[in-house]
Design a protein around this motif. Sequence first.
Motif, PDB file in Angstrom:
ATOM      1  N   ALA A   1       0.759  -1.310  -0.080  1.00  0.00           N
ATOM      2  CA  ALA A   1      -0.014  -0.075  -0.110  1.00  0.00           C
ATOM      3  C   ALA A   1       0.835   1.392  -0.125  1.00  0.00           C
ATOM      4  O   ALA A   1       0.611   2.205  -0.798  1.00  0.00           O
ATOM      5  CB  ALA A   1      -0.864   0.016   1.191  1.00  0.00           C
ATOM      6  N   SER A   2       1.882   1.280   0.633  1.00  0.00           N
ATOM      7  CA  SER A   2       2.850   2.570   0.880  1.00  0.00           C
ATOM      8  C   SER A   2       3.423   2.753  -0.546  1.00  0.00           C
ATOM      9  O   SER A   2       3.642   3.673  -0.870  1.00  0.00           O
ATOM     10  CB  SER A   2       3.997   2.123   1.878  1.00  0.00           C
ATOM     11  N   ASP A   3       3.788   1.593  -1.338  1.00  0.00           N
ATOM     12  CA  ASP A   3       4.483   1.733  -2.639  1.00  0.00           C
ATOM     13  C   ASP A   3       3.166   2.373  -3.612  1.00  0.00           C
ATOM     14  O   ASP A   3       3.542   3.102  -4.286  1.00  0.00           O
ATOM     15  CB  ASP A   3       4.891   0.353  -3.207  1.00  0.00           C
ATOM     16  N   LEU A   4       2.046   1.943  -3.416  1.00  0.00           N
ATOM     17  CA  LEU A   4       0.929   2.178  -4.221  1.00  0.00           C
ATOM     18  C   LEU A   4       0.679   3.831  -4.028  1.00  0.00           C
ATOM     19  O   LEU A   4       0.583   4.479  -4.921  1.00  0.00           O
ATOM     20  CB  LEU A   4      -0.224   1.722  -4.272  1.00  0.00           C
ATOM     21  N   TYR A   5       0.811   4.240  -2.571  1.00  0.00           N
ATOM     22  CA  TYR A   5       0.594   5.599  -2.266  1.00  0.00           C
ATOM     23  C   TYR A   5       1.515   6.558  -3.023  1.00  0.00           C
ATOM     24  O   TYR A   5       1.492   7.655  -3.465  1.00  0.00           O
ATOM     25  CB  TYR A   5       0.363   5.633  -0.766  1.00  0.00           C
ATOM     26  N   GLU A   6       3.022   5.984  -2.914  1.00  0.00           N
ATOM     27  CA  GLU A   6       4.179   6.852  -3.447  1.00  0.00           C
ATOM     28  C   GLU A   6       4.146   7.180  -4.707  1.00  0.00           C
ATOM     29  O   GLU A   6       4.424   8.236  -5.553  1.00  0.00           O
ATOM     30  CB  GLU A   6       5.449   6.042  -2.989  1.00  0.00           C
ATOM     31  N   VAL A   7       3.309   6.109  -5.670  1.00  0.00           N
ATOM     32  CA  VAL A   7       3.298   6.416  -7.067  1.00  0.00           C
ATOM     33  C   VAL A   7       1.834   7.005  -7.288  1.00  0.00           C
ATOM     34  O   VAL A   7       1.546   7.091  -8.536  1.00  0.00           O
ATOM     35  CB  VAL A   7       3.485   4.929  -7.887  1.00  0.00           C
ATOM     36  N   GLY A   8       1.015   7.326  -6.297  1.00  0.00           N
ATOM     37  CA  GLY A   8      -0.151   8.086  -6.512  1.00  0.00           C
ATOM     38  C   GLY A   8      -1.292   7.162  -7.078  1.00  0.00           C
ATOM     39  O   GLY A   8      -2.472   7.713  -7.513  1.00  0.00           O
TER      40      GLY A   8
ATOM     41  N   ASP B   1      -5.133   7.059  -2.591  1.00  0.00           N
ATOM     42  CA  ASP B   1      -4.928   8.541  -1.903  1.00  0.00           C
ATOM     43  C   ASP B   1      -4.636   8.204  -0.478  1.00  0.00           C
ATOM     44  O   ASP B   1      -4.360   7.466   0.152  1.00  0.00           O
ATOM     45  CB  ASP B   1      -6.168   8.987  -2.004  1.00  0.00           C
ATOM     46  N   LYS B   2      -4.486   9.750   0.083  1.00  0.00           N
ATOM     47  CA  LYS B   2      -3.942   9.789   1.541  1.00  0.00           C
ATOM     48  C   LYS B   2      -4.974   9.247   2.615  1.00  0.00           C
ATOM     49  O   LYS B   2      -4.497   8.496   3.537  1.00  0.00           O
ATOM     50  CB  LYS B   2      -3.722  11.230   1.827  1.00  0.00           C
TER      51      LYS B   2
END
Length: 107
Positions: free
Chosen positions: A19-26, A29-30
Amino acid sequence: MTKAKSYKSDIKAAIHQTASDLYEVGLIDKQTMHRFDESCLTPVHRFTAQEIRALREREEVSQTVFALYLNVPKDSISQWERGEKHPSGPSLKLLALVQKKGLEAIA
């Protein structure tokens, strides 16, 4: 230097990292990332003044000695035990370790 995260399980650690990796690439969402944080990470226990005092007394050490183990000023221990201030960050983690494993765990 990144802060080490404490996970509820190895599976939750893997899910959270994805999930963190997916968040980093957009891709998420937050708000979604916040939900992953809540479900995967171990919550930080907020100690009350009475819990801190009881913990120190259980370990049979003075405020001065307890402060030395936690690497904080003796006045901080006194203020925490009176409820004037509250531990945060690394101090909370050390208190949690002492609560679970005893003072020798951080010696």
